[in-house]
Design a protein around this motif. Structure first.
Motif, mmCIF file in Angstrom:
data_model
loop_
_atom_site.group_PDB
_atom_site.id
_atom_site.type_symbol
_atom_site.label_atom_id
_atom_site.label_comp_id
_atom_site.label_asym_id
_atom_site.label_seq_id
_atom_site.Cartn_x
_atom_site.Cartn_y
_atom_site.Cartn_z
ATOM 1 N N PRO A 203 -66.264 33.330 46.860
ATOM 2 C CA PRO A 203 -67.329 33.985 46.100
ATOM 3 C C PRO A 203 -67.006 34.036 44.619
ATOM 4 O O PRO A 203 -65.844 33.906 44.209
ATOM 5 N N ALA A 204 -68.031 34.215 43.819
ATOM 6 C CA ALA A 204 -67.834 34.408 42.378
ATOM 7 C C ALA A 204 -66.897 35.589 42.155
ATOM 8 O O ALA A 204 -66.874 36.533 42.944
ATOM 9 N N PRO A 205 -66.116 35.572 41.080
ATOM 10 C CA PRO A 205 -65.096 36.605 40.887
ATOM 11 C C PRO A 205 -65.626 37.952 40.432
ATOM 12 O O PRO A 205 -64.884 38.929 40.410
ATOM 13 N N SER A 206 -66.893 38.034 40.060
ATOM 14 C CA SER A 206 -67.466 39.301 39.597
ATOM 15 C C SER A 206 -68.977 39.229 39.724
ATOM 16 O O SER A 206 -69.553 38.138 39.896
ATOM 17 N N LEU A 207 -69.630 40.381 39.627
ATOM 18 C CA LEU A 207 -71.086 40.381 39.644
ATOM 19 C C LEU A 207 -71.658 39.658 38.429
ATOM 20 O O LEU A 207 -72.700 39.007 38.508
ATOM 21 N N GLY A 237 -77.889 44.298 41.855
ATOM 22 C CA GLY A 237 -76.692 45.101 41.627
ATOM 23 C C GLY A 237 -76.144 44.938 40.228
ATOM 24 O O GLY A 237 -75.658 45.907 39.617
ATOM 25 N N ARG A 238 -76.212 43.732 39.698
ATOM 26 C CA ARG A 238 -75.736 43.506 38.328
ATOM 27 C C ARG A 238 -76.646 44.195 37.313
ATOM 28 O O ARG A 238 -76.163 44.767 36.314
ATOM 29 N N ILE A 239 -77.944 44.182 37.560
ATOM 30 C CA ILE A 239 -78.872 44.864 36.661
ATOM 31 C C ILE A 239 -78.633 46.370 36.701
ATOM 32 O O ILE A 239 -78.691 47.051 35.663
ATOM 33 N N ILE A 240 -78.359 46.908 37.882
ATOM 34 C CA ILE A 240 -78.032 48.331 37.995
ATOM 35 C C ILE A 240 -76.804 48.658 37.151
ATOM 36 O O ILE A 240 -76.759 49.698 36.474
ATOM 37 N N GLU A 241 -75.811 47.789 37.179
ATOM 38 C CA GLU A 241 -74.617 48.018 36.362
ATOM 39 C C GLU A 241 -74.962 48.055 34.877
ATOM 40 O O GLU A 241 -74.509 48.946 34.139
ATOM 41 N N LEU A 242 -75.774 47.096 34.439
ATOM 42 C CA LEU A 242 -76.116 47.028 33.018
ATOM 43 C C LEU A 242 -77.002 48.191 32.589
ATOM 44 O O LEU A 242 -76.846 48.733 31.490
ATOM 45 N N ALA A 243 -77.916 48.585 33.452
ATOM 46 C CA ALA A 243 -78.827 49.676 33.105
ATOM 47 C C ALA A 243 -78.147 51.036 33.143
ATOM 48 O O ALA A 243 -78.468 51.926 32.342
ATOM 49 N N SER A 244 -77.201 51.206 34.061
ATOM 50 C CA SER A 244 -76.560 52.514 34.248
ATOM 51 C C SER A 244 -75.285 52.688 33.440
ATOM 52 O O SER A 244 -74.858 53.812 33.172
ATOM 53 N N GLY A 245 -74.645 51.563 33.073
ATOM 54 C CA GLY A 245 -73.367 51.646 32.396
ATOM 55 C C GLY A 245 -72.210 51.936 33.336
ATOM 56 O O GLY A 245 -71.100 52.240 32.885
ATOM 57 N N GLN A 246 -72.439 51.846 34.651
ATOM 58 C CA GLN A 246 -71.394 52.066 35.645
ATOM 59 C C GLN A 246 -71.296 50.856 36.563
ATOM 60 O O GLN A 246 -72.247 50.088 36.699
ATOM 61 N N THR A 247 -70.139 50.680 37.191
ATOM 62 C CA THR A 247 -70.053 49.643 38.206
ATOM 63 C C THR A 247 -70.946 50.046 39.376
ATOM 64 O O THR A 247 -71.208 51.224 39.609
ATOM 65 N N LEU A 248 -71.397 49.045 40.117
ATOM 66 C CA LEU A 248 -72.362 49.318 41.179
ATOM 67 C C LEU A 248 -71.795 50.270 42.225
ATOM 68 O O LEU A 248 -72.485 51.194 42.665
#
Length: 432
Positions: A203-207, A237-248
């Motif tokens: 898998p990719a190494p990160s979101l 999940g990646r958009i949630i991280e960017l919008a929230s400023g937290q890891t998923l």
């Protein structure tokens, strides 16, 4: 270690991703019978008992209840065919795609907070998705003569409802499926064994890398025109991280998993709780082959990223708490987890108006925030299923919450996920 098998695997793929389970055990208010018969749910009981008695599966745990009332439990079997521990509401299951409704509700919570919008282009967060190419021939060649520009932007709504035009690398059979595998945008392994049809690529190494690699591949359908099972909620999940400023994983824990009291749910199983983890099996030529044993499970390792579409391990007790929160319109045990408006929206049909009228899926079902919305006999029911045989549903009209847990794959080698809701309907009729 390589296992040379020719296994035809079903519709979905998944990854359990890094996080933590605290492992606290909740007091269980009322159990109909921890191992055996419930006269309130005779058809469900017969289904569960028969599967275990015929040794089709090692275990079945079903939880059924109305609204905020205590739950009835039907449980048969052991956590593995050669396991001494009897399966119960605290057994741990790989719930895979039943992660999706949790992630979907989290995204709508961010919308409620004004940090994203349902019909907002995802390119606002991920600019690489601004100018997507689309296959003219679905599942056809990946070549310039089979590509055309997307006629509309992919939105958050599209990701939530599998109408973005993305695929998942399992449903697809053409060159795009191999392209997904080569790019590592299939969220991960399910076993330490190399099993054809299951283990496809690293898998990719990160979101962030997952999103970037996915953006470089063409869409299978024009956005907003067809329902196509996809990795869209993993991308969300990646958009949630960017919008929230937290890891998923942290955001899901802080907003839903923790407030719901789901203390045995997470993206990784702690060593201290191996004893509750069920064995996962692959159905092959009438035999159940263990492919993920608790003591050597891939879910003991921290994976590269939290997969919001298929990453969680949970217990029947925990997932019932999530369903009970939905049945309570966002509340459980007097704790407000989600605004009522978020739950009402997330459990309603969110299909965009541009979805083709002849779409075969939309003729029979709607889709909400990561889960199916029933029509006809199942009208009002919201929830989803996992590729290892799990099912979690809630009827938002009556408050009936019902879930079933077992552990084998692919799920469609037995008709459990259609027979269970049907059995619930039969038993429910006698309660009126």
């Amino acid at each position: 270690m390589k296992l040379d098998l020719s296994a035809k695997i079903g519709r979905r793929t998944f990854l359990c991703a890094g996080g933590a389970c605290s492992g606290a055990v909740w007091a269980w208010p009322r159990v109909a019978l921890a191992q055996g018969f419930s006269n309130r749910w005779p058809h469900v009981d017969a289904l569960a008992r028969g599967l275990v008695a015929r040794r089709q599966v090692a275990n079945v745990v079903a939880l059924l209840g109305y609204g905020q009332a205590p739950v009835d439990v039907i449980a048969y079997g052991h956590d593995g065919f050669i396991d001494d521990r009897r399966s119960d509401p605290d057994s741990l299951y790989r719930i895979y795609s039943m992660t999706k409704p949790i992630t979907g509700m989290a995204a709508l919570l961010l919308a409620d907070r004004g940090l994203l919008a349902l019909d907002q282009p995802i390119a606002d967060f991920l600019p690489a998705f601004a100018n997507m190419q689309v296959q003219k021939q679905h599942d056809g060649p990946i070549s310039s003569d089979n590509l055309e520009p997307a006629i509309r932007a992919i939105t958050v709504r599209h990701l939530l409802t599998h109408t973005s035009g993305l695929g998942d690398g399992v449903v697809q059979t053409g060159p795009i499926a191999q392209a997904y595998r080569d790019a590592g945008v299939i969220p991960g392994a399910v076993s330490r064994l190399e099993i054809p049809g299951l283990v496809r690529s690293a898998p990719a190494p990160s979101l962030a890398a997952f999103a970037d690699r996915l953006a470089a591949l063409p869409l299978l359908w024009q956005p907003g025109t067809r329902w196509c099972y996809s990795v869209g909620i993993d991308l969300l999940g990646r958009i949630i991280e960017l919008a929230s400023g937290q890891t998923l994983d942290i955001f899901l824990h802080d907003t839903i998993i923790g407030p719901c009291g789901m203390d045995s749910s997470g993206f990784q199983v702690p060593q201290a709780h191996i004893g509750r983890l069920t064995t996962n099996y692959l159905g092959l030529m009438g035999t159940m082959l263990p492919i993920d044993l608790p003591q050597n499970s891939v879910f003991l390792d921290p994976p590269p990223f939290p997969a919001g579409g298929a990453g969680l391990v949970s217990s029947p007790r925990d997932y019932d708490r999530f369903l009970r929160m939905l049945a309570g319109n966002g509340m459980i045990d007097r704790v407000r987890v989600l605004p009522e408006s978020v739950v009402r929206l997330g459990t309603s049909d969110l299909f965009p108006g541009t979805l083709s009228a002849d779409d075969p899926y939309a003729r029979h079902f709607g889709f909400g925030a990561g889960g199916r919305v029933g029509k006809g006999a199942h009208s009002g029911t919201f929830g989803w299923f996992g590729i290892a045989g799990t099912c979690g549903l809630v009827d938002m009209r009556s408050g009936l919450r019902h879930s079933l847990f077992t552990q084998y794959m692919p799920a469609d080698i037995y008709p459990v996920q259609t027979e269970f809701p049907a059995a619930v309907l039969q038993d429910r009729a006698s309660h009126r």
